[in-house]
Design a protein around this motif. Structure first.
Motif, PDB file in Angstrom:
ATOM      1  N   VAL A 184       0.854  -1.192   0.000  1.00  0.00           N
ATOM      2  CA  VAL A 184       0.000   0.000   0.000  1.00  0.00           C
ATOM      3  C   VAL A 184       0.884   1.235   0.000  1.00  0.00           C
ATOM      4  O   VAL A 184       1.879   1.308   0.733  1.00  0.00           O
ATOM      5  CB  VAL A 184      -0.927   0.014   1.237  1.00  0.00           C
TER       6      VAL A 184
ATOM      7  N   PRO B 193      -5.415   4.538   2.394  1.00  0.00           N
ATOM      8  CA  PRO B 193      -4.900   3.177   2.223  1.00  0.00           C
ATOM      9  C   PRO B 193      -5.937   2.077   2.461  1.00  0.00           C
ATOM     10  O   PRO B 193      -5.928   1.061   1.786  1.00  0.00           O
ATOM     11  CB  PRO B 193      -3.766   3.091   3.255  1.00  0.00           C
ATOM     12  N   VAL B 194      -6.844   2.248   3.423  1.00  0.00           N
ATOM     13  CA  VAL B 194      -7.848   1.227   3.690  1.00  0.00           C
ATOM     14  C   VAL B 194      -8.860   1.169   2.556  1.00  0.00           C
ATOM     15  O   VAL B 194      -9.222   0.087   2.068  1.00  0.00           O
ATOM     16  CB  VAL B 194      -8.554   1.490   5.042  1.00  0.00           C
TER      17      VAL B 194
ATOM     18  N   SER C 219      -7.278  -0.518  -0.387  1.00  0.00           N
ATOM     19  CA  SER C 219      -7.141  -1.956  -0.156  1.00  0.00           C
ATOM     20  C   SER C 219      -8.465  -2.668  -0.338  1.00  0.00           C
ATOM     21  O   SER C 219      -8.542  -3.729  -0.966  1.00  0.00           O
ATOM     22  CB  SER C 219      -6.612  -2.211   1.263  1.00  0.00           C
TER      23      SER C 219
ATOM     24  N   ILE D 213      -3.106  -1.326   8.864  1.00  0.00           N
ATOM     25  CA  ILE D 213      -3.552  -1.573   7.491  1.00  0.00           C
ATOM     26  C   ILE D 213      -3.699  -3.077   7.265  1.00  0.00           C
ATOM     27  O   ILE D 213      -4.689  -3.548   6.704  1.00  0.00           O
ATOM     28  CB  ILE D 213      -2.569  -0.975   6.467  1.00  0.00           C
TER      29      ILE D 213
ATOM     30  N   SER E 277      -6.739  -4.259   8.982  1.00  0.00           N
ATOM     31  CA  SER E 277      -7.946  -3.870   8.245  1.00  0.00           C
ATOM     32  C   SER E 277      -8.191  -4.796   7.063  1.00  0.00           C
ATOM     33  O   SER E 277      -9.332  -5.173   6.779  1.00  0.00           O
ATOM     34  CB  SER E 277      -7.815  -2.424   7.765  1.00  0.00           C
TER      35      SER E 277
END
Length: 517
Positions: free
Chosen positions: A399, A428-429, A432, A485, A488
């Motif tokens: 990421v 970033p979440v 993803s 991250i 998550s």
């Protein structure tokens, strides 16, 4: 000499019905083991007729858990009752808990039955259940809004048909303590054969009065209380097991009753249920909250230092709450690790324990100290919450995020295949999750997302919890890592696996729109 009040725990049935909670079979069995160790008298393990998954869980608990009575819930019809009997058949002590609504609003609008039909259905249901098991409980749903004279007629019929426990629910949490106590006393006195049955109450918390109503019922003669760990359940929840038990223990001068509960296990039981259900405890939660034995105000601190009883009516050790935190690290051995998990109430197979210890050692290389909370988070999220028939697992991820949009490249394993894709997103979440959706080919709604810390340290494990909705299914996913991250991503994939598991249990298929290559 004091009487004994039975503790009927319905965490795995009524508690699990709360919105957003979906426990798998392994998780339910862990909780059942802990409830048995806690000393509950009855475990209501589920509603066998509601689904194949619930039937399997009840049957597994009935065959593996010794000590408590194992109960299966059943509506007052033949199919439900026979299904419940089959599910609890292997229990050393089994119970069928059958119910029918008795309030005018329920009979008219839900059941569409006359009072005479309800009485007959009660007799038929209890008679059938009594022919299949020795222990039969009968509940009158919405009893607190029922006509007392009619309720006495229904309960008289149930006892005559073989009911050994009579339960009086406040299904919608409508009653107040004095009113409920008077109501219960009147019903007990007016029911023919009432001395042949144990009287029970099941109270919901819509007005915040569930525990107050429950202990008032005990004061009026009820000798079984139905409750859940942490008070979880539909809407505002059920009466809280730990609050009822400690109210009866601390105020023996008022209630003059005992329970079979080992109160030193309350704290660990509460923490286990909180982690496995994903329902976070508020810090001011009575008995088991983080602040239940905390004192910040100067006058309180001074009083406690002079004499603890000035502001504490219980000691932390009474409920098993820690006064200090245990710290373990890379030099801790397999035996110490296993003993510590056992002390927290977790019972793992040799294979699960080996996997957990390996993950613990990996965590020790990342963290200076590993706390009891870290260990529990690791076991729950990396061992118990993993779907045994999971469809996807995380292989790798990368990421990148700056001031602009983030990018994420995700690699998942499906069967023997590694599938990769990438996406951009607002952080970033988000990036993803977009990449994962491209891989799995479905677009579940992210209904909730949060990160919590397993302990107070800056290098603590981050626990990610998500709620996903797809079609008419809602599931929770959980993941844990020192990298939030990664946690998550694990939580999202765990949630998707649970969607597939739920769909399989319902006999439906999740249609994938596309798949990455």
């Amino acid at each position: 000499m004091k009487d004994t009040v039975r503790i009927f725990d319905t965490t795995l049935r009524d508690g699990e019905q709360a919105a957003g909670i979906n426990l798998n079979g392994t998780e339910k069995l862990q909780i059942a083991r802990q409830l048995a160790a806690l000393g509950v008298d009855v475990i209501e393990a589920g509603f066998p007729a509601s689904s194949q998954g619930d039937f399997d869980s009840v049957r597994s608990i009935a065959s593996e858990i010794d000590g408590p009575i194992i109960a299966g819930l059943a509506r007052a019809n033949e199919g439900d009752i026979r299904r419940a009997a089959e599910a609890v058949r292997e229990a050393s002590r089994s119970r069928i808990h059958t119910f029918i609504a008795t309030s005018p609003i329920h009979m008219e609008h839900k059941l569409k039955m006359s009072p005479e039909e309800v009485v007959k259905r009660t007799t038929d249901a209890v008679s059938l259940a009594a022919s299949l098991v020795k222990d039969v409980e009968f509940s009158a749903e919405d009893a607190s809004r029922s006509d007392p004279e009619f309720l006495m007629e229904v309960f008289t019929a149930a006892i005559a048909a073989g009911a050994t426990t009579i339960n009086v629910p406040d299904t919608v949490g409508y009653a107040t303590p004095g009113e409920f106590g008077d109501f219960l006393s009147r019903i007990m006195e007016g029911t023919e054969g009432s001395e042949k049955a144990i009287w029970s109450v099941h109270v919901h918390n819509d007005l915040g009065l569930a525990v107050a109503n429950s202990v008032e019922a005990v004061r009026r003669g009820a000798r079984q209380v139905e409750c859940t760990v942490n008070g979880i359940g539909e809407r505002a929840g059920n009466a809280s097991l730990e609050e009822i038990v400690m109210a009866l223990k601390v105020r023996r001068d008022v209630f003059s009753v005992d329970t079979a509960i080992d109160t030193t296990r309350l704290y660990d039981t509460s923490r286990m249920v909180s982690r496995l259900t994903g329902v976070h405890l508020p810090p001011n939660k009575a008995i088991v909250g983080d602040n239940a034995f905390a004192h910040e105000a100067g006058i309180h601190q001074h009083g406690v230092l002079c004499k603890r009883e000035t502001y504490e009516i219980m000691h932390p050790k009474d409920v098993g709450a820690p006064e200090t935190k245990l710290v373990m690290g890379k030099h801790s051995g397999h035996h110490a690790f296993a003993k510590e998990l056992e002390s927290m109430g977790y019972s793992l197979t040799d294979q699960e324990l080996k996997r957990a210890f390996s993950l613990f050692k990996e965590l020790c290389d990342k963290k200076e100290m590993v706390t009891k909370s870290d260990m529990e988070a690791l076991v729950v999220d990396e061992i118990l919450s993993i779907c045994p028939d999971r469809k996807f697992s995380v292989k790798d991820f990368a990421v990148h995020s700056g001031r602009g949009r983030a990018t994420a490249a995700i690699s998942l394993i499906e069967g023997k295949n590694e599938i990769q894709d990438a996406a951009t997103g607002n952080g970033p979440v988000d990036a993803s999750y977009a990449a994962i959706r491209r891989i799995v080919g479905i677009e579940p709604e992210l209904a909730a997302y949060r990160i919590i810390s397993a302990s107070e340290k800056s290098d603590a494990l981050g626990e990610a919890r998500v709620t996903l909705r797809h079609d008419d299914m809602e599931v929770q996913g959980r993941g844990v890592s020192t990298d939030v991250i990664e946690a998550s991503i694990k939580a999202y994939v765990n949630g998707i696996n649970r969607l597939y598991q739920t769909a399989a249990a319902r006999g439906v298929e999740i249609v994938r729109q596309r798949q990455a290559v």
